[in-house]
Design an enzyme around this catalytic site. Sequence first.
Site, PDB file in Angstrom:
ATOM      1  N   TYR A 146      28.822  34.152  42.521  1.00 26.39           N
ATOM      2  CA  TYR A 146      28.405  33.040  43.376  1.00 26.39           C
ATOM      3  C   TYR A 146      26.897  33.032  43.618  1.00 26.39           C
ATOM      4  CZ  TYR A 146      33.402  32.670  44.435  1.00 26.39           C
ATOM      5  OH  TYR A 146      34.765  32.545  44.346  1.00 26.39           O
ATOM      6  N   LYS A 195      38.075  44.158  37.048  1.00 24.33           N
ATOM      7  CA  LYS A 195      38.596  43.718  35.747  1.00 24.33           C
ATOM      8  C   LYS A 195      37.901  44.580  34.704  1.00 24.33           C
ATOM      9  CE  LYS A 195      41.027  40.764  33.273  1.00 24.33           C
ATOM     10  NZ  LYS A 195      42.504  40.832  33.229  1.00 24.33           N
ATOM     11  N   ASP A 227      44.289  40.947  38.120  1.00 23.18           N
ATOM     12  CA  ASP A 227      45.497  40.158  37.837  1.00 23.18           C
ATOM     13  C   ASP A 227      46.736  40.892  38.336  1.00 23.18           C
ATOM     14  OD1 ASP A 227      44.628  41.937  35.909  1.00 23.18           O
ATOM     15  OD2 ASP A 227      45.358  40.798  34.197  1.00 23.18           O
ATOM     16  N   ASP A 251      37.393  36.506  47.234  1.00 22.48           N
ATOM     17  CA  ASP A 251      37.589  35.138  47.719  1.00 22.48           C
ATOM     18  C   ASP A 251      39.037  34.715  47.463  1.00 22.48           C
ATOM     19  OD1 ASP A 251      37.223  32.540  48.519  1.00 22.48           O
ATOM     20  OD2 ASP A 251      35.887  31.975  46.886  1.00 22.48           O
ATOM     21  N   ASP A 255      42.516  34.870  50.338  1.00 23.55           N
ATOM     22  CA  ASP A 255      43.319  33.690  50.677  1.00 23.55           C
ATOM     23  C   ASP A 255      44.795  33.938  50.374  1.00 23.55           C
ATOM     24  OD1 ASP A 255      41.276  32.199  51.659  1.00 23.55           O
ATOM     25  OD2 ASP A 255      41.552  30.505  50.302  1.00 23.55           O
TER      26      ASP A 255
END
Length: 360
Positions: A146, A195, A227, A251, A255
């Site tokens: 980001y 990852k 994942d 992020d 959620d």
Amino acid sequence: MKYNITCIPGDGIGPEIVAEAKKVLEVTGRKFGHEFAFTDILMGGASIDVHGVPLTDEAIETAKAADAVLMGSIGGDTNTSPWYKLEPSKRPEAGLLKIRKALGLFANLRPAFLYDELSSACVLKKEICDRGIDLIIVRELTGGLYFGERKTYEENGIRTAVDTLKYDESEIRRIAIRAFEIAGKRRKKITSVDKANVLDSSRLWRAVVNEVAKDYPDVTVEHMLVDNCAMQLVKDPSQFDVILTENMFGDILSDEASMITGSIGMLSSASLNETGFGLYEPSHGSAPDIAGKNIANPIATILSAAMMLRFSLNLQKEADAIEAAVKTTLTEGVRTKDIAAAGEETVSCSKMGDIIASHI
Ligand code: NAD
């Protein structure tokens, strides 16, 4: 002792829920012999309406001078509000990015906790919910994808875009240290999520987390691919204590973790800098659909205030007292509309605040 708290009521339900958190803090202060002095600043749409920008430099200075910042939420209906006709840098959310940057808030803490009293709201199968959910996601907030270089361009007439995911070891180390310290005060387990089978940045992440781990021998560390973590969160969230991860993975996973509890109005969050100074806010947004009706659930904001006492002001007993008052209130069956089962009686936002305050 006197503590200066900057409050950002914000937009939508923000002013209603912050008022209840202040009410609970005032009672807590009286009981434990502290004074909380509140100074409000404008941010988001409320600031755009008055100053034409989502956050002024003066407001930032007020926040910097405080012991901590307590926020409601900002933003309006993104389809209908005139705030969203402005260019992106002038919209409400730009205020949040600006204050995070100005205050150096690199560590985002988001607990996901399922109260026994609200277990029927959990979206997972009963046998999974019955194992309990009590985890905290520690997300790096100021680096990674980001904040990396980005551009959109044309190559041989084909539109192309590139974003850059960059972390240096100091950014990884400081968030890892924060996560280990938190894990040490909880069930002493860290799941570091990356990852590393694909990304160089993740391989560096894993190496630095392993280095930091050597200083915390009582904390168990496991590494999990992002994942797999997304799957494990719905398969068996009880396995997690502290999840440590980078900005974008955090992020998405935070959620997911908050939604599985089924009660968005209950979930608090904190964003901290290196000195422990922090901004505390509920995980939900400004809920423009219910603003001004005195029906919002103030518990996420009240629990954010408890986090503020615990993490920034080092007032552990006081934080415990607020959390216990919330639990007692739920055990008594007091519910706002969002957490009530069909046919259950509900109370207003301000009544919920009154009852929690009465249990301090
Ligand atoms: P939202 O979280 O505001 O609302 C989603 C749903 O949950 C709505 O039905 C709402 O009524 C309900 N809800 C949320 N909080 C509640 C509470 N405390 N009590 C009872 N019900 C509650 O998400 P959204 O509708 O996608 O976003 C609305 C605005 O909030 C947007 O402008 C968005 O950008 C902004 N937002 C701000 C923040 C922040 O301030 N950090 C975070 C997320 C979204």
